[in-house]
Design an enzyme around this catalytic site. Structure first.
Site, PDB file in Angstrom:
ATOM      1  N   HIS A 256     -51.647 -23.197 -28.428  1.00  0.00           N
ATOM      2  CA  HIS A 256     -52.005 -22.703 -27.271  1.00  0.00           C
ATOM      3  C   HIS A 256     -50.870 -23.838 -26.361  1.00  0.00           C
ATOM      4  CE1 HIS A 256     -54.045 -21.552 -23.402  1.00  0.00           C
ATOM      5  NE2 HIS A 256     -54.739 -20.591 -24.338  1.00  0.00           N
ATOM      6  N   TYR A 261     -53.907 -27.961 -24.824  1.00  0.00           N
ATOM      7  CA  TYR A 261     -54.720 -27.986 -26.147  1.00  0.00           C
ATOM      8  C   TYR A 261     -53.716 -28.731 -27.220  1.00  0.00           C
ATOM      9  CZ  TYR A 261     -58.180 -24.987 -24.390  1.00  0.00           C
ATOM     10  OH  TYR A 261     -59.309 -24.390 -23.773  1.00  0.00           O
ATOM     11  N   TYR A 286     -45.168 -24.537 -22.340  1.00  0.00           N
ATOM     12  CA  TYR A 286     -45.494 -23.796 -21.095  1.00  0.00           C
ATOM     13  C   TYR A 286     -44.269 -24.633 -20.166  1.00  0.00           C
ATOM     14  CZ  TYR A 286     -49.493 -20.905 -21.439  1.00  0.00           C
ATOM     15  OH  TYR A 286     -50.500 -19.778 -21.908  1.00  0.00           O
ATOM     16  N   GLU A 360     -42.108 -14.976 -22.455  1.00  0.00           N
ATOM     17  CA  GLU A 360     -42.239 -13.509 -22.145  1.00  0.00           C
ATOM     18  C   GLU A 360     -41.813 -13.479 -20.703  1.00  0.00           C
ATOM     19  OE1 GLU A 360     -46.379 -12.597 -22.844  1.00  0.00           O
ATOM     20  OE2 GLU A 360     -46.317 -12.570 -24.715  1.00  0.00           O
ATOM     21  N   TYR A 422     -50.429  -7.522 -28.689  1.00  0.00           N
ATOM     22  CA  TYR A 422     -51.804  -7.763 -28.701  1.00  0.00           C
ATOM     23  C   TYR A 422     -52.712  -6.645 -29.153  1.00  0.00           C
ATOM     24  CZ  TYR A 422     -51.238 -12.406 -27.143  1.00  0.00           C
ATOM     25  OH  TYR A 422     -50.956 -13.361 -26.964  1.00  0.00           O
ATOM     26  N   GLU A 448     -45.190 -14.110 -31.306  1.00  0.00           N
ATOM     27  CA  GLU A 448     -46.502 -14.110 -30.894  1.00  0.00           C
ATOM     28  C   GLU A 448     -47.334 -13.134 -30.817  1.00  0.00           C
ATOM     29  OE1 GLU A 448     -47.144 -16.104 -26.896  1.00  0.00           O
ATOM     30  OE2 GLU A 448     -48.837 -14.410 -26.582  1.00  0.00           O
ATOM     31  N   TRP A 482     -51.343 -16.251 -31.960  1.00  0.00           N
ATOM     32  CA  TRP A 482     -51.819 -16.681 -30.651  1.00  0.00           C
ATOM     33  C   TRP A 482     -53.426 -16.849 -30.846  1.00  0.00           C
ATOM     34  CZ3 TRP A 482     -49.455 -19.337 -26.975  1.00  0.00           C
ATOM     35  CH2 TRP A 482     -50.357 -19.716 -25.745  1.00  0.00           C
ATOM     36  N   LYS A 487     -60.501 -22.726 -27.565  1.00  0.00           N
ATOM     37  CA  LYS A 487     -60.954 -22.327 -26.201  1.00  0.00           C
ATOM     38  C   LYS A 487     -61.697 -21.205 -26.435  1.00  0.00           C
ATOM     39  CE  LYS A 487     -59.012 -20.385 -21.821  1.00  0.00           C
ATOM     40  NZ  LYS A 487     -57.593 -20.505 -21.022  1.00  0.00           N
ATOM     41  N   GLU A 489     -62.335 -17.867 -26.128  1.00  0.00           N
ATOM     42  CA  GLU A 489     -61.541 -16.794 -25.887  1.00  0.00           C
ATOM     43  C   GLU A 489     -61.557 -16.109 -27.358  1.00  0.00           C
ATOM     44  OE1 GLU A 489     -57.821 -17.170 -23.772  1.00  0.00           O
ATOM     45  OE2 GLU A 489     -56.763 -18.184 -25.375  1.00  0.00           O
TER      46      GLU A 489
HETATM   47  C1  DCB Z   1     -48.937 -13.707 -23.456  1.00  0.00           C
HETATM   48  C2  DCB Z   1     -48.690 -15.093 -23.247  1.00  0.00           C
HETATM   49  C3  DCB Z   1     -49.635 -16.104 -23.440  1.00  0.00           C
HETATM   50  C4  DCB Z   1     -50.926 -15.727 -23.033  1.00  0.00           C
HETATM   51  C5  DCB Z   1     -51.095 -14.392 -24.143  1.00  0.00           C
HETATM   52  C6  DCB Z   1     -52.547 -13.858 -24.057  1.00  0.00           C
HETATM   53  O1  DCB Z   1     -49.472 -13.127 -22.262  1.00  0.00           O
HETATM   54  F1  DCB Z   1     -47.561 -15.407 -23.805  1.00  0.00           F
HETATM   55  O2  DCB Z   1     -49.351 -17.685 -22.695  1.00  0.00           O
HETATM   56  O3  DCB Z   1     -52.206 -16.557 -23.498  1.00  0.00           O
HETATM   57  O4  DCB Z   1     -50.495 -13.623 -24.203  1.00  0.00           O
HETATM   58  O5  DCB Z   1     -52.471 -13.123 -22.452  1.00  0.00           O
HETATM   59  C7  DCB Z   1     -53.119 -16.650 -22.289  1.00  0.00           C
HETATM   60  C8  DCB Z   1     -54.139 -17.587 -23.148  1.00  0.00           C
HETATM   61  C9  DCB Z   1     -55.109 -17.891 -21.679  1.00  0.00           C
HETATM   62  C10 DCB Z   1     -54.474 -18.506 -20.751  1.00  0.00           C
HETATM   63  C11 DCB Z   1     -53.296 -17.601 -20.126  1.00  0.00           C
HETATM   64  C12 DCB Z   1     -52.492 -18.129 -19.071  1.00  0.00           C
HETATM   65  O6  DCB Z   1     -54.837 -16.911 -24.118  1.00  0.00           O
HETATM   66  O7  DCB Z   1     -56.039 -18.963 -22.245  1.00  0.00           O
HETATM   67  O8  DCB Z   1     -55.337 -18.883 -19.806  1.00  0.00           O
HETATM   68  O9  DCB Z   1     -52.488 -17.479 -21.305  1.00  0.00           O
HETATM   69  O10 DCB Z   1     -52.160 -19.427 -19.119  1.00  0.00           O
HETATM   70  C13 DCB Z   1     -49.458 -11.774 -21.957  1.00  0.00           C
HETATM   71  C14 DCB Z   1     -49.149 -10.813 -23.248  1.00  0.00           C
HETATM   72  C15 DCB Z   1     -49.085  -9.621 -22.879  1.00  0.00           C
HETATM   73  C16 DCB Z   1     -49.347  -9.254 -21.553  1.00  0.00           C
HETATM   74  C17 DCB Z   1     -49.944  -9.939 -20.513  1.00  0.00           C
HETATM   75  C18 DCB Z   1     -49.830 -11.399 -20.799  1.00  0.00           C
HETATM   76  N1  DCB Z   1     -49.333  -7.698 -21.429  1.00  0.00           N
HETATM   77  N2  DCB Z   1     -50.279 -12.122 -19.815  1.00  0.00           N
HETATM   78  O11 DCB Z   1     -48.943  -7.085 -22.136  1.00  0.00           O
HETATM   79  O12 DCB Z   1     -49.682  -7.274 -20.227  1.00  0.00           O
HETATM   80  O13 DCB Z   1     -50.658 -11.621 -18.525  1.00  0.00           O
HETATM   81  O14 DCB Z   1     -50.239 -13.441 -19.770  1.00  0.00           O
END
Ligand code: DCB
Length: 521
Positions: A256, A261, A286, A360, A422, A448, A482, A487, A489
């Site tokens: 993460h 983390y 990040y 991303e 995802y 990822e 990922w 956490k 989640e």
């Molecule tokens: C990506 C990011 C990654 C993110 C994960 C899950 O974002 F590369 O940083 O991780 O996918 O969303 C999340 C963590 C959370 C944290 C958040 C912000 O799991 O704990 O709070 O990052 O740092 C994606 C990937 C795909 C899409 C959107 C996101 N999508 N996004 O297809 O819409 O919005 O972050």
């Protein structure tokens, strides 16, 4: 079949009848009557389609050249020679074949420098399919499963080779390999001609062939060891390979954000992951959200410590410049250059390190205007220091717009395009994009993915995740999940409260973690 080739088709049919019914008289002393190519060789020779050597032998084991192969195909199809650029004996037929669209200019340039070289098997098959069975198509999933070394096939030959398998023209060797860049013996070429002509006479349906169809190959044979076993990585065609040029698949965990983390990017946590069978770790650096930009020195040290720990555990390791809320990689171009300069300088001699230059990109960002120019500035910073390093490049829409890169791919060695998914959000459509990219020759790395929805939560979607992983496995595609943290989640691999500094048991893993760790090998 183009109808201006009707006459050629009929000639071929006539020839085919001869081949199929012809007695295997001993035209050549070195072709045994019971040899699978005997009748084909004899009849083709008799028809003037094939000649032996001055000593009266055929030498069925000798390699067939491009000129020999295309000339025979042209004769079979009744394609007349046309004026050509060189006075090579086969130039007229090759020029006619080029004009008929059997192959492209760069595959056998009309300037003739490749005419006398062995014809690669994938090109030979393409020519046969274009010449005799242009309407036949093969289903990707069905046919690619029959080809053990499918990953070695150059993307531009997917279509004709899959079609050739569907039509029974090619069946692979005893190991189920097609050996796409290997050569063809003269005897084997005769069998291919015979198979394609039979299938053509059969309206494109598989005919009984001399070779038997092997049972579908199981998983593609790949190396999945660590760095000490595989050495420097290299990208060959669309496939990630080891130093010896053998396909390799990397599977493991992404951290993460290490600003939050970092304890799960510790030596113990990484060793735990390696012990479960992973050969890859990804360090998510990040940029925003309290990451590198807030404290460059401290975050750099943290990231380097994690990379060192991965190397100590014989893992490959991705240094991930984790842009996210800063949707456009250009926003922090200078910082990215500084960061990758220092990383590549530090790890230039390590075969373990891969560089992911923009996690991303998202928002108002395009491949053409933003991501590609960014990559063109950052890649040289890394390759100037570590020339062999594999570099991973993202795309717009959170690294899902890989199809946009097809139109204007990057040039350079050892570059791969990332595709992120995802399982609760993305499915068939994104998988089709991935296939599109492979087909266009883009190497893909899933740096990822999560078992959750795209927001990191929801689910878990294990059935959908399984479909994805099977799909990736069938294509030898590497991945990082990922994420390795506790956490609260669903995408997190550890249950909340799991201590980073102990050897984990199954009880410490979340539902996602148990599933993912079970799929490393
Ligand atoms: C990506 C990011 C990654 C993110 C994960 C899950 O974002 F590369 O940083 O991780 O996918 O969303 C999340 C963590 C959370 C944290 C958040 C912000 O799991 O704990 O709070 O990052 O740092 C994606 C990937 C795909 C899409 C959107 C996101 N999508 N996004 O297809 O819409 O919005 O972050």
């Amino acid at each position: 079949m183009k109808w201006n080739h009707w006459s050629g088709f009929l000639t071929a049919l006539t020839l085919c009848v001869f081949i199929l019914t012809g007695t295997a008289f001993a035209a050549f002393p070195d072709v045994a009557a019971e040899s699978p190519c005997a009748s084909a060789v004899a009849e083709m020779e008799d028809q003037g389609l094939l000649s032996g050597y001055p000593d009266g032998r055929f030498y069925p084991a000798r390699t067939i050249s491009a000129a020999q192969f295309v000339t025979i195909a042209a004769r079979c199809a009744g394609l007349e020679p046309v004026p050509a650029q060189t006075n090579h004996w086969a130039a007229g037929s090759l020029q006619a074949a080029l004009q008929a669209g059997w192959y492209d200019w760069d595959e056998l340039p009309p300037t003739g420098e490749r005419f006398n070289l062995p014809i690669p098997r994938q090109l030979a098959v393409k020519i046969l399919m274009r010449a005799f069975l242009p309407e036949v198509r093969g289903d990707y999933l069905t046919e690619s499963r029959k080809i053990n070394d499918f990953a070695r096939l150059d993307g531009r030959y997917y279509e004709p080779v899959l079609a050739a398998y569907a039509a029974g023209v090619v069946t692979g060797d005893a190991q189920g390999n097609f050996n796409p860049t290997g050569s063809l013996s003269r005897g084997a070429a005769c069998i291919l001609f015979q198979n394609v002509l039979k299938a053509s006479a059969n309206g494109g349906q598989p005919a009984k062939t001399h070779e038997s169809v092997p049972t579908p190959a199981p998983a593609v044979g790949t190396a999945q060891g660590g760095v000490s076993e595989n050495g420097w990585l290299q990208v060959i065609g669309t496939q990630l390979c080891n130093e010896a040029g053998e396909p390799v698949v990397l599977r493991g965990m992404s951290s993460h954000g290490i600003q939050w983390y970092g304890q799960f990017a510790s030596a113990q946590a990484i060793a735990n992951t390696a012990r479960q069978g992973a050969n890859l770790f990804r360090v998510a650096v990040y940029t925003e959200e309290g990451g590198y930009l807030s404290n460059p020195d401290a975050i750099f040290q943290k990231a380097a410590a994690a990379v060192d720990a991965a190397i100590a555990n014989d893992l490959y390791v991705i240094v991930d410049w984790h842009i996210l809320s800063d949707g456009n990689p250009m926003t922090h171009l200078e910082e990215a250059k500084t960061f990758f300069t220092a990383m590549a300088e530090r790890y230039k001699d390590s075969p373990a390190v891969l560089y992911e230059i923009c996690n991303e990109p998202n928002g108002n960002v395009t491949w053409e205007r933003d991501v590609r120019p960014y990559a063109e500035q950052v890649i040289p910073v890394i390759h100037a220091r570590s020339p062999k390093a594999v570099i991973l490049v993202g795309s717009s829409t959170w690294s899902q717009d890989i199809h946009l890169a097809i139109r204007s791919p990057l040039s350079g060695e050892n570059l791969m395009y990332t595709l992120h998914f995802y399982a609760g959000t993305h499915g068939t459509e994104l998988r089709q994009r991935l296939d599109e990219a492979l087909k266009a020759g883009l190497p893909v790395f899933v740096s990822e993915w999560g078992t959750s929805r795209a927001d990191g939560s929801g689910g878990v979607f294990l059935k959908e995740s399984g479909e994805w992983l099977d799909f990736l496995a069938a294509r030898n595609i590497s991945w990082a999940n990922w994420s390795l943290c506790d956490k609260n989640e669903t995408s997190a691999a550890l249950r909340p409260g799991t201590p980073p500094d102990k050897v984990w048991t199954q009880e410490d893993l979340s539902e996602s973690g148990r599933f993912v760790f079970g799929r490393f090998r």
